[in-house]
Design an enzyme around this catalytic site. Structure first.
Site, PDB file in Angstrom:
ATOM      1  N   CYS A  95       0.925  -1.339  -0.010  1.00 32.76           N
ATOM      2  CA  CYS A  95      -0.104   0.037  -0.061  1.00 32.76           C
ATOM      3  C   CYS A  95       0.884   1.409   0.195  1.00 32.76           C
ATOM      4  O   CYS A  95       1.137   1.576  -1.209  1.00 32.76           O
ATOM      5  CB  CYS A  95      -1.217  -0.196   1.236  1.00 32.76           C
ATOM      6  SG  CYS A  95      -2.330   0.992   0.997  1.00 32.76           S
ATOM      7  N   ARG A 132     -13.103   5.369   0.271  1.00 36.07           N
ATOM      8  CA  ARG A 132     -11.787   4.765   0.408  1.00 36.07           C
ATOM      9  C   ARG A 132     -11.942   3.472  -0.336  1.00 36.07           C
ATOM     10  O   ARG A 132     -13.193   2.939  -0.313  1.00 36.07           O
ATOM     11  CB  ARG A 132     -11.017   4.584   1.638  1.00 36.07           C
ATOM     12  CG  ARG A 132     -10.683   5.756   2.373  1.00 36.07           C
ATOM     13  CD  ARG A 132     -10.151   5.815   3.699  1.00 36.07           C
ATOM     14  NE  ARG A 132      -8.940   4.844   3.681  1.00 36.07           N
ATOM     15  CZ  ARG A 132      -7.633   5.214   3.508  1.00 36.07           C
ATOM     16  NH1 ARG A 132      -7.412   6.578   3.145  1.00 36.07           N
ATOM     17  NH2 ARG A 132      -6.763   4.470   3.618  1.00 36.07           N
ATOM     18  N   HIS A 207      -3.285  -6.048   2.332  1.00 39.23           N
ATOM     19  CA  HIS A 207      -2.829  -6.023   3.721  1.00 39.23           C
ATOM     20  C   HIS A 207      -3.425  -7.423   4.250  1.00 39.23           C
ATOM     21  O   HIS A 207      -3.681  -8.243   3.380  1.00 39.23           O
ATOM     22  CB  HIS A 207      -3.505  -4.943   4.635  1.00 39.23           C
ATOM     23  CG  HIS A 207      -3.098  -3.624   4.282  1.00 39.23           C
ATOM     24  ND1 HIS A 207      -1.890  -2.988   4.515  1.00 39.23           N
ATOM     25  CD2 HIS A 207      -3.745  -2.496   3.744  1.00 39.23           C
ATOM     26  CE1 HIS A 207      -1.608  -1.774   4.090  1.00 39.23           C
ATOM     27  NE2 HIS A 207      -2.874  -1.420   3.729  1.00 39.23           N
TER      28      HIS A 207
HETATM   29  N1  GLN Z   1      -2.186   6.730   2.818  1.00 36.22           N
HETATM   30  C1  GLN Z   1      -2.145   5.877   1.637  1.00 36.22           C
HETATM   31  C2  GLN Z   1      -3.462   5.833   1.162  1.00 36.22           C
HETATM   32  O1  GLN Z   1      -4.579   6.211   1.544  1.00 36.22           O
HETATM   33  C3  GLN Z   1      -1.752   4.506   1.820  1.00 36.22           C
HETATM   34  C4  GLN Z   1      -2.831   3.611   2.790  1.00 36.22           C
HETATM   35  C5  GLN Z   1      -2.145   2.185   3.327  1.00 36.22           C
HETATM   36  O2  GLN Z   1      -1.048   2.133   3.478  1.00 36.22           O
HETATM   37  N2  GLN Z   1      -2.998   1.183   3.637  1.00 36.22           N
HETATM   38  O3  GLN Z   1      -3.674   5.587   0.082  1.00 36.22           O
END
Ligand code: GLN
Length: 262
Positions: A95, A132, A207
């Protein structure tokens, strides 16, 4: 034999539990009698650790931490990482980490964060009001060489399962995707790709943590690290992965993918 696991900015890039990838690599080495050191690669420890890692793990982070990381990951540290990944040193980046290995990341707030430019990709956050990308993700491995290695190791090429939580949307240039999305968003929820794959570097939005849920990927990284360090092929002894496989089956069933179970 002994392996050094480099852990990128553990105090800044562990927001989403990706320390599990470090623990999984460490234990799967130890269970096979391999000696393992964990080397923090960050602003607090000796830069010598960047020279010494044999495999590298980078986790996820919030935009603010990514900006702090990139202020430090410059100069000699950036040069070493580039040289080692270009040379085929293995790594798994989740990520926020792959976003920083790319050309740039445009966060929801603040300035564009220039990346290391190792991966030909860019990431753009569409804004705080855009939902998101959150949820279970499942994808098939795309790079033929990786798929072949996994098939050789496990007799099959299993679906990768994980959990994604990112605001940024990643767009690939001249770099292979890691996977073809079966369920979930992947890089951007549009082009059906997930992650990226370059030399022996696995970049993904999954993840979970990724490696405990897909232990064959951990073994692939260990094999690659030993091959690079000792210039010799190695077959790892099989481990008792019943629990991991049960966890995978549970996710595949939840996603209605049991028919594809691999
Ligand atoms: N901050 C980055 C985003 O929101 C990465 C998020 C993450 O590492 N899960 O895309």
């Amino acid at each position: 034999m002994q392996l050094n696991i480099g852990w990128l900015y553990p105090n800044l890039m562990s927001t989403y539990g990706d320390r599990g990838n470090v623990i999984c690599l460490q234990r799967r080495c130890q269970w096979r009698g391999l000696e393992v050191n964990i080397l923090p690669l960050d602003q607090e420890n000796d830069i010598q650790y960047f020279h010494e890692f044999d495999v590298v793990v980078g986790g996820g982070a919030q935009d603010r931490q990514q900006e702090i990381v990139m202020r430090d990951l410059q100069g000699e540290k950036a040069t070493i990482i580039k040289q080692k990944l270009n040379a085929g040193i293995p790594g798994v980046f989740t990520c926020g980490s792959p976003q920083l290995l790319g050309k740039y990341y445009e966060p929801a707030l603040g300035k564009k964060i220039d990346g290391l430019g190792i991966l030909d990709l860019v990431t753009k956050h569409p804004g705080q009001n855009v939902p998101r990308c959150i949820g279970n993700v499942a994808f098939e491995i795309v790079p033929p060489n990786l798929a072949e290695d996994i098939r050789e190791m496990t007799g099959d090429c299993p679906i990768i399962v994980g959990f994604e939580n990112h605001g940024g949307r990643t767009y690939l240039g001249d770099v292979s995707p890691l996977g073809k999305v079966i369920s979930g968003y992947g890089n951007n929820g549009e082009d059906g790709f997930e992650g990226a794959f370059y030399q022996s570097a696995i970049a993904t939005y999954a993840h979970g943590p990724l490696l405990p849920k897909n232990p064959f990927l951990a073994d692939w990284l260990i094999i690659k690290a030993i091959e690079q360090k000792y210039q010799q092929k190695i077959n790892l002894s099989p481990l008792e992965d019943t629990l991991a496989n049960q966890g995978r089956k549970a996710i595949l069933k939840k996603l209605g993918l049991m028919g594809n179970n691999r």
